[in-house]
Design an enzyme around this catalytic site. Structure first.
Site, mmCIF file in Angstrom:
data_model
loop_
_atom_site.group_PDB
_atom_site.id
_atom_site.type_symbol
_atom_site.label_atom_id
_atom_site.label_comp_id
_atom_site.label_asym_id
_atom_site.label_seq_id
_atom_site.Cartn_x
_atom_site.Cartn_y
_atom_site.Cartn_z
ATOM 1 N N HIS A 252 4.475 -31.509 10.272
ATOM 2 C CA HIS A 252 4.038 -30.151 9.890
ATOM 3 C C HIS A 252 2.968 -30.214 8.802
ATOM 4 O O HIS A 252 2.077 -29.374 8.752
ATOM 5 C CB HIS A 252 5.240 -29.327 9.431
ATOM 6 C CG HIS A 252 6.316 -29.242 10.477
ATOM 7 N ND1 HIS A 252 6.120 -28.610 11.685
ATOM 8 C CD2 HIS A 252 7.574 -29.743 10.507
ATOM 9 C CE1 HIS A 252 7.218 -28.716 12.419
ATOM 10 N NE2 HIS A 252 8.120 -29.402 11.722
ATOM 11 N N CYS B 203 2.960 -3.486 4.052
ATOM 12 C CA CYS B 203 2.162 -2.286 4.341
ATOM 13 C C CYS B 203 2.884 -1.583 5.490
ATOM 14 O O CYS B 203 4.091 -1.747 5.639
ATOM 15 C CB CYS B 203 0.696 -2.627 4.638
ATOM 16 S SG CYS B 203 0.391 -3.605 6.123
ATOM 17 N N THR C 108 2.620 -2.029 8.802
ATOM 18 C CA THR C 108 3.055 -3.026 9.791
ATOM 19 C C THR C 108 3.189 -4.432 9.209
ATOM 20 O O THR C 108 3.753 -5.312 9.854
ATOM 21 C CB THR C 108 2.001 -3.126 10.916
ATOM 22 O OG1 THR C 108 0.743 -3.481 10.307
ATOM 23 C CG2 THR C 108 1.848 -1.813 11.664
ATOM 24 N N ASP D 208 0.847 -1.189 0.000
ATOM 25 C CA ASP D 208 0.000 0.000 0.000
ATOM 26 C C ASP D 208 0.886 1.244 0.000
ATOM 27 O O ASP D 208 2.115 1.168 -0.167
ATOM 28 C CB ASP D 208 -1.009 -0.033 1.161
ATOM 29 C CG ASP D 208 -0.364 0.185 2.528
ATOM 30 O OD1 ASP D 208 0.888 0.310 2.607
ATOM 31 O OD2 ASP D 208 -1.103 0.225 3.529
ATOM 32 N N HIS E 145 7.828 -24.802 8.776
ATOM 33 C CA HIS E 145 6.778 -25.417 9.596
ATOM 34 C C HIS E 145 5.362 -25.156 9.076
ATOM 35 O O HIS E 145 4.496 -26.025 9.205
ATOM 36 C CB HIS E 145 6.849 -24.888 11.039
ATOM 37 C CG HIS E 145 8.021 -25.411 11.806
ATOM 38 N ND1 HIS E 145 8.077 -25.422 13.177
ATOM 39 C CD2 HIS E 145 9.209 -25.946 11.385
ATOM 40 C CE1 HIS E 145 9.226 -25.945 13.578
ATOM 41 N NE2 HIS E 145 9.952 -26.256 12.513
#
Ligand code: RB5
Length: 145
Positions: free
Chosen positions: A133, A65, A67, A8, A98
């Site tokens: 996994h 973005c 965060t 963004d 994982h």
């Protein structure tokens, strides 16, 4: 590798840096993000990268973005996406090993350019370990049914 990249307005400069970095490493990059600092809505770009990955147009995705959180939450709404926010390389390696994450995300307001490159390198250099996994990843997929 074919990599879908999305961002963004909060991450234009870091996206451009990562785009160049990935291309220099020989990857084919599909840039689905913005290149303007004008305010926009990150769910659109999270979804675009999510669809590119699950539709097989890209092998994996990178989302950025402010965060890394909003854009990854949006991507995770696309069926088949496993997007993980990483702020350092150990997590970036483990989400591939994982969780078989098919998208990584990070925040331009959280990590610097060099850390972002180390995150990308750790993720792209890792392989899914399968075994126990795989069972857990299958359980995640079952939640989408
Ligand atoms: C945009 O200001 C910001 O909210 C966005 O980039 C992101 O950090 C949201 O999770």
């Amino acid at each position: 590798m074919k990599i879908a990249l999305g961002n963004d307005h909060a991450a234009v400069e870091l996206k451009q840096e990562i785009l160049k970095y990935l291309q220099e490493k020989g990857h084919e990059v599909i840039d689905l993000g913005v290149n303007s600092n004008e305010s926009c809505n990150y769910p659109e770009y999270g979804a675009a990268v999510g669809h590119a990955v699950v539709d097989g147009k890209a092998d994996c995705g990178v989302l950025i973005c402010g965060t890394g959180v909003g854009i990854s939450i949006a991507a995770n709404k696309v069926k088949g996406v496993r997007a993980a926010v990483c702020s350092e390389p150990v997590t970036a390696r483990l989400v591939k090993e994982h969780n078989d994450a098919n998208i990584i995300a990070f925040g331009a307001r959280i990590v610097g350019n060099e850390m972002a490159k180390a995150i990308v390198d750790a993720y792209l250099g890792a392989e899914f370990l399968g075994g126990r996994h795989q069972t857990r990843v299958d359980m995640i997929s079952d939640l989408e049914k």
